[in-house]
Design an enzyme around this catalytic site. Structure first.
Site, PDB file in Angstrom:
ATOM      1  N   TRP A 237      -6.247  -0.947  -1.924  1.00  0.00           N
ATOM      2  CA  TRP A 237      -6.577  -2.230  -2.563  1.00  0.00           C
ATOM      3  C   TRP A 237      -7.495  -2.042  -3.777  1.00  0.00           C
ATOM      4  CZ3 TRP A 237      -2.806  -4.990  -0.980  1.00  0.00           C
ATOM      5  CH2 TRP A 237      -2.318  -4.856   0.315  1.00  0.00           C
TER       6      TRP A 237
ATOM      7  N   GLU B 179      -5.203  -1.977  13.943  1.00  0.00           N
ATOM      8  CA  GLU B 179      -5.709  -1.025  12.938  1.00  0.00           C
ATOM      9  C   GLU B 179      -7.054  -0.493  13.391  1.00  0.00           C
ATOM     10  OE1 GLU B 179      -6.184  -2.384   8.862  1.00  0.00           O
ATOM     11  OE2 GLU B 179      -4.224  -3.338   8.914  1.00  0.00           O
TER      12      GLU B 179
ATOM     13  N   GLU C  44      -5.023 -10.096   8.868  1.00  0.00           N
ATOM     14  CA  GLU C  44      -6.383 -10.337   8.387  1.00  0.00           C
ATOM     15  C   GLU C  44      -6.494 -11.492   7.403  1.00  0.00           C
ATOM     16  OE1 GLU C  44      -8.259  -6.810   6.909  1.00  0.00           O
ATOM     17  OE2 GLU C  44      -8.098  -5.759   8.811  1.00  0.00           O
TER      18      GLU C  44
ATOM     19  N   GLN D 123       0.803  -1.224   0.000  1.00  0.00           N
ATOM     20  CA  GLN D 123       0.000   0.000   0.000  1.00  0.00           C
ATOM     21  C   GLN D 123       0.837   1.276   0.000  1.00  0.00           C
ATOM     22  OE1 GLN D 123      -2.638  -1.703   3.307  1.00  0.00           O
ATOM     23  NE2 GLN D 123      -4.070  -0.443   2.156  1.00  0.00           N
TER      24      GLN D 123
HETATM   25  C1  PNW Z   1      -7.848  -3.665   6.221  1.00  0.00           C
HETATM   26  N1  PNW Z   1     -13.591  -5.639   4.134  1.00  0.00           N
HETATM   27  O1  PNW Z   1      -8.441  -4.116   5.058  1.00  0.00           O
HETATM   28  C2  PNW Z   1      -6.384  -3.837   5.890  1.00  0.00           C
HETATM   29  O2  PNW Z   1      -5.631  -4.502   6.843  1.00  0.00           O
HETATM   30  C3  PNW Z   1      -5.740  -2.598   5.379  1.00  0.00           C
HETATM   31  O3  PNW Z   1      -4.704  -2.967   4.533  1.00  0.00           O
HETATM   32  C4  PNW Z   1      -6.772  -1.694   4.723  1.00  0.00           C
HETATM   33  O4  PNW Z   1      -6.220  -0.609   4.084  1.00  0.00           O
HETATM   34  C5  PNW Z   1      -7.739  -1.261   5.817  1.00  0.00           C
HETATM   35  O5  PNW Z   1      -8.307  -2.376   6.476  1.00  0.00           O
HETATM   36  C6  PNW Z   1      -8.857  -0.346   5.341  1.00  0.00           C
HETATM   37  O6  PNW Z   1      -9.695  -1.022   4.447  1.00  0.00           O
HETATM   38  C7  PNW Z   1      -9.750  -4.443   4.900  1.00  0.00           C
HETATM   39  O7  PNW Z   1     -13.988  -5.600   2.991  1.00  0.00           O
HETATM   40  C8  PNW Z   1     -10.241  -4.413   3.610  1.00  0.00           C
HETATM   41  O8  PNW Z   1     -14.333  -6.031   5.071  1.00  0.00           O
HETATM   42  C9  PNW Z   1     -11.512  -4.821   3.342  1.00  0.00           C
HETATM   43  C10 PNW Z   1     -12.308  -5.246   4.404  1.00  0.00           C
HETATM   44  C11 PNW Z   1     -11.821  -5.270   5.703  1.00  0.00           C
HETATM   45  C12 PNW Z   1     -10.543  -4.874   5.942  1.00  0.00           C
END
Ligand code: PNW
Length: 479
Positions: free
Chosen positions: A441, A380, A169, A23
């Protein structure tokens, strides 16, 4: 959290910020780095909302000294970063890329010099593409390759890393990568999804063993889970059953094996017809169940569910994890036919996520009550907003971005952590997501989570009010 009472955090509480290699780093073709699955995914048309990629990102690979200086100014005591696996093992033939190790050595040394503790995630989703070509997380061999990688990093950086996080995650890796295909590698196959779940669990266990084999008891080992706070719409038996069904796949598939050495039998039962579980081998659960020094929890939002009666739920499309991409209509998790996800409520963030700080308090307390000996860290928490005004460049001195909604989100969620600690949760740290705006992402650069703004064309860093507010909370060690 009541408005008037002030909460002082424990004197050894850790305040940090977090990022992840893909990222922020950029420099995707430098110093021997190979492609990751995200480089490949970004090249496929339609995968990334703005058609962008990680080639530049925040140019952190070169600008880390500047960003460490920013953290120093912010006053944080820890930085949660991840290592890019394809920088360390760039080829299927094996063999360590020394230039990759040297890079992270320089970053870790500088953090140490500035008194900022490195909390290092080994895997934040940038799997080497050559491993995907061999089946990725659906292939058991990936867990073994992961353990080899973990051992090399522990050997190289054992003296400099404060806390090792095996995986970030795994929910996202398995369910978004192999379930609804919104994340790399973009597969939609629930049998492979559950194989990925198990092999990620196995990678965690083998990785923890590999780290301890190098460093023994002095290694602090953790894993970061995005445990989901799912609320039943009513107390009816069937709505509560829907919540349990969601919890089993969202949370229990990780907590059970990693912290108790078992899969809840209801998971197997629910996934009958989805998979035959051939990938779970004798001895795997003992391998997965390794002692943990701290559990990382990522928290953003809550989800409301009710029993589904079969009709297609119009709500689902609106509440998918990624906002506005087509594939989200498929449920990321398998065996959720009886679960209907309700639309989020209240003022939504730019991710389409609702805001419920109480969910964080509830989650921390629940995990602490269930695993009373386990230390927790919020690894986070943060928010993206549409309403950020561009900095006013006419204010020659002291350019700043006003982000009042992020300030409120931050205060309320740190308040929620305070509430949890007050009620007995063992929370030892909090990491804001994120230090910088970065590559979000599948949403590319269209969502900004930073406490510090990045002007991508110039790579200029500009403080936001939230960054200054966070600095003050850190300084006060109180909210
Ligand atoms: C987390 N969802 O990602 C990640 O650990 C980070 O890299 C990301 O930037 C951050 O949260 C913010 O999104 C997620 O769809 C991405 O539920 C998608 C989901 C959850 C967490």
């Amino acid at each position: 959290m009541s408005e008037t009472s002030r909460f002082a955090f424990p004197s050894d509480f850790t305040w940090g910020t977090a990022t992840a290699s893909f990222q922020v780093e950029g420099a995707t073709r430098e110093e021997g780095r190979a492609d990751s699955i995200w480089d490949t995914f970004c090249r496929e048309p339609g995968r990334i909302l703005d058609g962008s990629n990680g080639d530049q990102a925040c140019d952190e690979y070169h600008r880390y000294p500047e960003d460490i200086a920013l953290m120093k100014e912010m006053g944080v005591g820890a930085y949660r970063l991840s290592v890019a696996w394809p920088r360390i093992f760039p080829s299927a033939r094996g063999g360590v890329n020394q230039a990759g190790l040297d890079h992270y050595r320089r970053v870790l040394d500088m953090l140490r010099e500035e008194g900022i503790k490195p909390v290092v995630t080994l895997y934040h989703w940038d799997l080497p593409q050559y491993l995907q070509d061999a089946g990725g997380w659906a292939n058991r061999d990936t867990a073994k390759r992961y353990a080899e990688y973990a051992g090399v990093l522990a050997g190289a950086f054992g003296d400099s890393v404060d806390t090792w996080t095996t995986l970030n995650e795994p929910w996202c890796t398995a369910y978004l990568g192999y379930g609804n295909g919104v994340h790399a590698p973009g597969i939609r196959d629930y049998d492979q999804t559950l194989a990925a779940v198990h092999h990620l669990n196995l990678a965690h266990g083998l990785g923890a063993q590999a780290i301890r084999a190098e460093l023994g008891d002095k290694a602090r080992v953790s894993v970061t889970l995005n445990l989901q706070v799912t609320r039943a719409q009513s107390q009816s038996e069937e709505d509560r059953a829907a919540k349990i069904r969601a919890d089993l796949f969202a949370n229990e598939v990780w907590l059970g094996p990693m912290l108790a050495g078992t899969y809840d039998p209801r998971i197997r039962e629910a996934a009958q017809g989805v998979t035959d579980w051939r990938f779970v081998q004798e001895g795997d659960l003992e391998t997965i169940h390794q002692p943990l020094d701290v559990l990382g929890i990522n928290y953003y939002s809550t989800t409301y569910v009710q029993a589904s009666h079969g009709e297609d739920s119009p709500a689902r499309a609106a509440v998918g994890p990624q906002g506005s991409l087509p594939d989200q209509e498929a449920n990321a998790m398998p065996a959720q036919e009886s679960v209907e996800t309700l639309p989020p409520r209240g003022e939504l963030t730019a991710m389409g996520w609702n805001q419920e700080p109480q969910g964080l308090t509830d989650l921390l307390l629940e995990v602490s009550r269930r695993f009373p000996d386990l230390d927790l860290m919020v690894t986070e928490n943060g928010s993206a907003w549409e309403d950020e005004v561009s900095p006013d460049s006419s204010q020659a001195k002291g350019k700043i971005v006003h982000d009042p909604k992020r300030v409120v989100y931050l205060e309320q969620h740190i308040g929620a952590v305070a509430d949890a600690i007050r009620d007995g949760a063992r929370v030892t740290g909090y990491f804001a997501w994120s230090l910088l705006d970065n590559f979000e992402w599948a949403l590319g650069y269209t969502r900004r989570f930073g406490l510090i703004r990045v002007e991508y064309p110039t790579q200029e860093r500009i403080w936001k009010d939230s960054g200054l507010r966070y600095a003050q909370i850190v300084r006060d060690n109180a909210i």
